[in-house]
Design an enzyme around this catalytic site. Sequence first.
Site, short mmCIF file in Angstrom:
data_model
loop_
_atom_site.label_atom_id
_atom_site.label_comp_id
_atom_site.label_asym_id
_atom_site.label_seq_id
_atom_site.Cartn_x
_atom_site.Cartn_y
_atom_site.Cartn_z
CG PHE B 50 0.46 -6.02 9.93
CD1 PHE B 50 1.14 -6.88 8.98
CD2 PHE B 50 0.21 -6.74 11.28
CE1 PHE B 50 1.58 -7.97 8.77
CE2 PHE B 50 0.57 -7.64 10.99
CZ PHE B 50 1.44 -8.05 10.03
CD GLU B 51 1.32 0.08 6.34
OE1 GLU B 51 3.29 -0.16 6.20
OE2 GLU B 51 1.39 0.62 5.35
#
Lengths: 326, 246
Positions: B50-51
Amino acid sequence: MIKSEDKIMTMSEAISKFVHDGDCLALGGFVTNRRPYAAVREIIRQKIKDLYIEGGPAGGDVDMLIGAGCVKVLINSYTANSGYSQVCRRFRHAVEHGSILWEDYSLDVQAIMYHAAALGLPYVPVKNMLGSSLISQWGISRDIRVRDSKLPDHKLIIADNPFDPQDKVCLLPTPRIDTAIIHVQQACTDGTCRIAGNVFCDPDIAMGADNCIITCEELVSDDELRREPWLNQLPGLVPDAVVHVPFGAHPSQCAGFYDYDEPFFITYDQASKSDQTFKDFLFEWVYNLKNHAEYLSKLGEIGLNNLRITPGYDYVFGLRGVDCHE
Amino acid sequence: MNKWTSTQMMAVALARQIKDGMTCIVGTGLPLLGASLAKNTTAPHAVLIFESGIIDGNPLEVPTSVGDLRLSRLASVLWPQYRYLGFQNNSRKKNKIDLGFLGGAQIDPYGNLNSTCIGDYLHPQVRFTGSGGANGIAGNVNTIIVMEHQKRRFCEKIDYITSVGWGDGPDGRSKLGLPEVGPQAVITELGVMRFDQNTRRIYLAEYFPGVTVQQITDNTGFKMDTSRALEAEPPSEEVLEFLAKL
């Protein structure tokens, strides 16, 4: 020698001392996780104006600042209470009606810009954003930028890579942040901080800013955090103010302590739909409450206890559906 | 009458793209639902990134955002965000990330995506969140796009390119200085679209049970090849059981 007694402040003192009209603020956390809401409510209470807002992907905290008329410029990558307000409504309203200035970057690029600020680099070259409208469209024109001493003259510059002229790079200006505000789980009186869970961009904005306000769930003794220094993110040399505010990230979540307040986010989504309902919300949850202690007593002990994480998990187990295998 | 909603079918189609053991970057919204579904049913060994900097998270519940504490559960590492930017580069060199999942508001026939605004950027009719990490994901890895299927969203020309797809066609990305990765599929509540290997233009690959090809054409704002379209498999009982608990 760090004089620790000078750093412990009330929220009102910390905001009066380090946040002024026209300042550039960077706020910590991520969307609905560990956003410095208690500080934001105090900024609104003190009616501070013309702020330039930086920070990672934002949530209702920045939306409230915009709706309360505190913001002049927003440097944005994302503004939502994801899952509750898919786009924050006061942000959306302000952009659609041109009542704030804004600039868009991508989230990963913002992260490297704050890292550059922390390291004191004059600018950073990246390969990101090439070919997209993030490069070609400027929310804040060159003209406005040149006349505004708070903003760099360019959103970005496309240049040849000096080491490989065939290669194009995007040069990004390093943000100039007056004050960073981050909410952490534990701080001690000298300002040493410990963040549990993701740190996001918080240590970088704290180091990159001229001033740094820490708000914390727990104020602990200096000894306690020094027994395991490898778990700490900031030395006491970085923060200028430490404010003790349990549930200071409410309604967002805070690892090791509490989950986000789902009913509150739903209420906020409804309230932020119109100017009038939002104003009513501000009176009810900000202006009519003198300080964070009054905010907590309005939320009530039962309400707050329901948000405490389930032992063995870092959130309220079952709030968002339960796995059929367990 | 189907035993599932169109949103559930979208999540199922999305989850099917995640094969067990794949490494995927997952964006916010429906991708989070699909990835949580895959991880808890058909792809328990998928590595989800996930960013926000969460690497190899194991969500038991459906997170609302990519920074949600539900995603940190049994993760391998929680990186500061700048390391996530570095990791996009590191993993591209080593070809480690199989897919990225993105949402969007508007898409053109070459898979360029808009998640910023409808109308003029400075005077938008509708403003959305902005890029988040989408631009970087589209820049660095092959992607699966998830969005609503409406005429005004599938348009010949989009108002703002937040995330570059195949640019303007076969050599679109190299002209822009981008690596030769790009959108592989678009999943909507009506079906699955893919991109032609030679022209890089979108075509209809699958329509969901209960949906007609005509319905899809009617909801697409540009001419789309439907000659290769097949009916998609309905969701399995196991998957429906999991979805019912969410």
